[in-house]
Design an enzyme around this catalytic site. Structure first.
Site, PDB file in Angstrom:
ATOM      1  N   HIS A 417       0.769  -1.056   0.037  1.00 27.00           N
ATOM      2  CA  HIS A 417       0.091  -0.019  -0.156  1.00 27.00           C
ATOM      3  C   HIS A 417       0.730   1.196   0.228  1.00 27.00           C
ATOM      4  O   HIS A 417       1.804   1.413   0.746  1.00 27.00           O
ATOM      5  CB  HIS A 417      -1.015   0.025   1.232  1.00 27.00           C
ATOM      6  N   TRP A 483      -4.754   5.134   1.388  1.00 22.84           N
ATOM      7  CA  TRP A 483      -5.533   4.968   2.577  1.00 22.84           C
ATOM      8  C   TRP A 483      -6.609   4.263   2.375  1.00 22.84           C
ATOM      9  O   TRP A 483      -7.471   3.553   3.166  1.00 22.84           O
ATOM     10  CB  TRP A 483      -5.880   6.526   3.188  1.00 22.84           C
ATOM     11  N   ASN A 484      -7.442   4.462   1.091  1.00 21.37           N
ATOM     12  CA  ASN A 484      -8.533   3.795   0.768  1.00 21.37           C
ATOM     13  C   ASN A 484      -8.197   2.502   0.137  1.00 21.37           C
ATOM     14  O   ASN A 484      -7.970   2.385  -1.072  1.00 21.37           O
ATOM     15  CB  ASN A 484      -9.334   4.620  -0.197  1.00 21.37           C
ATOM     16  N   ASP A 485      -8.219   1.464   1.068  1.00 19.88           N
ATOM     17  CA  ASP A 485      -8.096   0.099   0.461  1.00 19.88           C
ATOM     18  C   ASP A 485      -8.784  -0.429  -0.525  1.00 19.88           C
ATOM     19  O   ASP A 485      -8.400  -1.392  -1.255  1.00 19.88           O
ATOM     20  CB  ASP A 485      -8.195  -0.979   1.841  1.00 19.88           C
ATOM     21  N   THR A 486      -9.985   0.007  -0.762  1.00 27.96           N
ATOM     22  CA  THR A 486     -10.901  -0.301  -1.908  1.00 27.96           C
ATOM     23  C   THR A 486     -10.745   0.152  -3.091  1.00 27.96           C
ATOM     24  O   THR A 486     -11.367  -0.071  -4.125  1.00 27.96           O
ATOM     25  CB  THR A 486     -12.397  -0.256  -1.390  1.00 27.96           C
TER      26      THR A 486
END
Length: 806
Positions: A417, A483-486
């Site tokens: 990430h 930050w937005n894992d999706t």
């Protein structure tokens, strides 16, 4: 909210008046090692250190009936065989009176049935690894009653595989036996699977703990077998042993394990009985001797009461480091008790132990933990120092880090990430501003793979690694998410770019320049200042969309978060962080936040994106597979909502900042509480937006990063008392109709009592500050200024008077 409960008058407890809340409304009991969740009806689970790898009890939250099993006491009247539970669950008897009081790391459930008054307080002592059920029974009948009492838990014992995949084979390794001489039930597992990373290894060890269960009353029966206690084709609601009034005295070396202790109590009219049920863990070696010692200690009811009093005093001192008196009572309740309390819980459990996660799929999130320190750093900087040391050891020599790690097994998951490495510098700098402990930067800790370095070098390596991951346009590669894992399929091929990570990188660079200037590291200061300007210029060149900033690009170079898109035209994160990072200035800063208000606003705060995705886009990822209006697909996600509050404060738009803060408060559900569902005393991760028919339904309460950011928004930027490397900065940003407010803030060994007057109704600006009766220039209480330090003297209390004005 009031249909089910409300805050106590002093706001230190949330008092639930009905057991049938929309969902279990939970609390935590913990000393940082022994931990448990407890619902308002006695549900929840317990664990030691890790909810995944060292579970003690079971909890099938998602099964029916909901919120079972738990910590149950069954009471049976010998006269007619009728039985019930004073916590309502699991018998669901219609109690004549019921009240649950959730406090800071304790819960008390009071009830009455058949003129028998019950009170159970659940807590974990500060120093010993057990939970205590402190029980009082009072007979209000005009007759003597003879009672059979059964204390019950269903045991999990070690790893939580039995909860994760319902694996019956796992139960072949359980053992439960009763020490008749010492009257203690012991249980353990002879086969223990700990998380060891991606490689699956056949375990060859026993759980390193033994569970013990005991009572301060004489035990006349027990059960270790669930089948023996509950019986065939029954449930926790109608156990066979309770129905017949006697345990089977079962012990097991395989099978489903429980801990059950039977006790008898006779009460004359007006008589009461006080006793304790003890459930805890000891190390496997010498477990019987250690178990006996701790049980003997807490069979003394005076010791139980002393430890409960000590627990409450400890957490009262913890909360005393920040106390505010504002015109907003809801804000006061959150700042003075519940928001601080919630951030201590997120610090201890990251995103690992809630009734949404259960510790089964996650470990300690690196990104999460770096943010979670921002709450406890005020009252307990030593905790934070130890956590930063721990996290630094999950960094690799190249500056990359694990995305998730498991302290109990020392392993982790490295996902790539793009934002994760940058959170470590934020944690370090947050600690330094609060503590002033700059010697900490010299402390050396090992990298996960090879070598060691000072904490300052760990900070630099995280930044340098991220700088090394930039594309030709000087923007960070998206990777498998930020930050937005999706947003997990924008950059799998290494070409997609995250504009939000670029802004976060810019923010970290700007903060590092300030740190290096303070430390007089001029070469590093100049280098990172140049990098900041280059990243800032690239964002403004490639990411400005005319009225707002785009969110990023995919591997094909296609943009998201742009007016060009049919769905997902605008994202909240890149507007707020454009301001927070200083990337957006002047008109652009105003325009991008105006776009937030125009396109993203809801009655609960701004949505994460608009419009929600209705079509699945495999080039974007999971966000488009979420239901529109839920989760990361257009929900009111409180974490970025907190960043909107911060951005508006930085722009000086106090009315707008306070409006967003107020709408996001958990006790402001904007819909019926039966729709909102979750606890109204702590922040939830998200609230369903108007893009879905269930608008206002909240989810994933307690363990959310929004809690710590909302706390710091309110204290540091709305009330405007925030730490710097040099001292305390006073910079309120408040509604014009606030004529005055007070805040007590402990900082570097002194208590600052700050009184703010706002006679002219200003939103921002300080006209005058007096420190212990002396006027100072500017709005910084500079602890490097010899004259100000003399004014502070050796007095532990500093009186600060502030007048707002132009």
């Amino acid at each position: 909210m009031k249909r089910y409960g409300a805050f106590s008058e002093d706001k230190k407890e949330f008092v639930i008046k009905r057991p049938d809340t929309p969902l279990p409304w939970v609390n935590y009991i913990s000393n940082g090692r022994y931990n448990g969740l407890i619902s308002n009806t006695g549900g929840g689970f317990s664990f030691y250190l890790s909810p995944r790898d060292s579970r003690i009890t079971r909890w099938r939250y998602n099964a029916l009936p909901i919120d079972r099993p738990g910590r149950y006491l069954y009471i049976r009247d010998e006269e007619d065989g009728h039985y019930w539970s004073p916590t309502w669950q699991p018998t669901e008897t219609a109690l004549d009176f019921y009240e649950c009081r959730h406090g800071v790391y304790y819960t008390t459930i009071q009830s009455e049935y058949r003129k028998l008054r019950h009170e159970i307080t659940y807590f974990v002592p500060l120093d010993d690894d057990l939970e205590i059920w402190r029980i009082r029974l009072e007979n209000k009948n005009d007759r003597t009653i003879k009672l059979n009492l059964f204390a019950f838990v269903e045991l999990c014992l070690g790893h939580a595989l039995v909860d994760l995949i319902n694996q019956p084979n796992d139960q072949h390794f359980n053992e439960v036996f009763f020490n008749r001489q010492k009257q203690i039930l012991f249980a353990s597992k002879r086969y223990w699977v700990r998380y060891q990373g991606a490689t699956v290894k056949q375990a060859n060890e026993a759980w390193d703990r033994y569970v013990f269960m005991a009572s301060s009353l004489p035990v006349i029966g027990w059960d270790g077998s669930k089948n023996s206690f509950i019986g065939r084709w029954r449930s926790e609601g109608n156990p066979l042993a309770v129905e017949r009034g006697a345990c089977a005295n079962s012990e097991i070396t395989a099978g489903d394990a429980v801990g059950v202790l039977q006790m008898n109590v006779n009460l004359a009219p007006g008589q009461s009985a006080d006793f304790a049920v003890l459930l805890g863990v000891v190390a496997r070696h010498n477990f019987e001797q250690d178990g006996v010692a701790i049980v003997q200690k807490y069979r003394d009811m005076e010791m139980v009461d002393a430890e409960l009093k000590r627990l409450k005093a400890y957490w009262q001192e913890y909360l005393s480091h920040v106390q505010a008196q504002t015109p907003d009572e809801d804000m006061n309740a959150m700042l003075n008790v519940w928001n601080q309390y919630q951030t201590s819980v997120t610090f201890r459990f990251s995103r690992d132990a809630s009734y949404y996660h259960g510790g089964l799929l996650f470990g300690r999130g690196f990104r999460d933990s770096c943010q979670d320190i921002m709450g406890p750093v005020i009252p307990r900087p030593q905790w934070v120092k130890e956590r930063i040391v721990e996290m630094s050891q999950y960094q690799f020599a190249d500056g990359s880090v694990f995305h998730l790690y498991h302290p109990l097994s020392g392993s982790g998951e490295k996902t790539g990430h793009s934002d994760t490495p940058l959170w470590l510098p934020l944690a370090i700098m947050t600690y330094l501003k609060e503590s002033g402990d700059f010697d900490f930067l010299k402390q050396k800790t090992p990298f996960y793979d090879e070598g060691q370095a000072s904490i300052l070098e760990h900070l630099f390596r995280a930044i340098d690694f991220s700088l090394g991951q930039l594309t030709d346009r000087y923007l960070p590669r998206f990777g498998p998410g930020d930050w937005n894992d999706t947003l997990d399929y924008l950059g799998r091929k290494g070409k997609g770019e995250s504009v939000w990570v670029a802004m976060f990188l810019a923010y970290i660079l700007k903060e590092t320049v300030e740190l290096c200037a303070y430390l007089k590291l001029n070469d590093e200061k100049d280098r990172y200042a140049k990098e900041y300007q280059k990243v800032k210029e690239s964002i403004n060149k490639y990411a400005w969309d005319g009225d707002w900033y785009i969110r990023g690009t995919n591997d094909r170079g296609e943009v998201i978060g742009s007016v060009q898109n049919e769905e997902g035209k605008i994202f909240l994160n890149t507007q707020t962080w454009a301001v927070i990072s200083g990337v957006a200035e002047g008109e652009r800063a105003q325009k991008c936040m105006a776009a937030v208000q125009k396109y993203l606003d809801t009655p609960k705060g701004p949505k994460i994106l608009h419009p929600a995705y209705t079509k699945i886009d495999p080039e974007i990822g999971l966000a488009t597979r979420c239901v529109p209006g839920k989760k990361e697909n257009g929900a009111v996600f409180n974490h970025p909502v907190s960043w909107a509050v911060l951005a508006e404060c930085l722009l000086g738009r106090a009315e707008r900042a306070y409006n967003i803060y107020k709408r996001a408060l958990p006790m402001n559900p904007v819909v019926d509480i039966d729709r909102y569902e979750v606890e109204p005393y702590v922040y939830a991760e998200y609230v369903t937006s108007p893009d879905h028919p269930t608008f206002g339904q909240a989810s994933h309460s307690w363990l959310t990063g929004s809690a710590v950011w909302m706390l710091r928004d309110a204290v540091d930027y709305i009330l405007g008392v925030r730490p710097t490397y040099r001292g305390l900065l006073i910079d309120p940003c408040v509604p014009a109709d606030w004529k005055e407010f007070k805040i007590k803030r402990k900082f570097r060994g002194k208590t600052y009592k700050i009184e703010v007057e706002n006679p002219s109704g200003k939103n921002k600006g300080v006209a005058q500050i007096e420190v212990n009766g002396h006027s100072i220039a500017g709005n910084l209480i500079d602890l490097k200024n010899d004259q100000i330090v003399r004014w502070l003297n050796d007095d532990p209390v500093v009186c600060v008077k502030v007048v707002m004005g132009a």
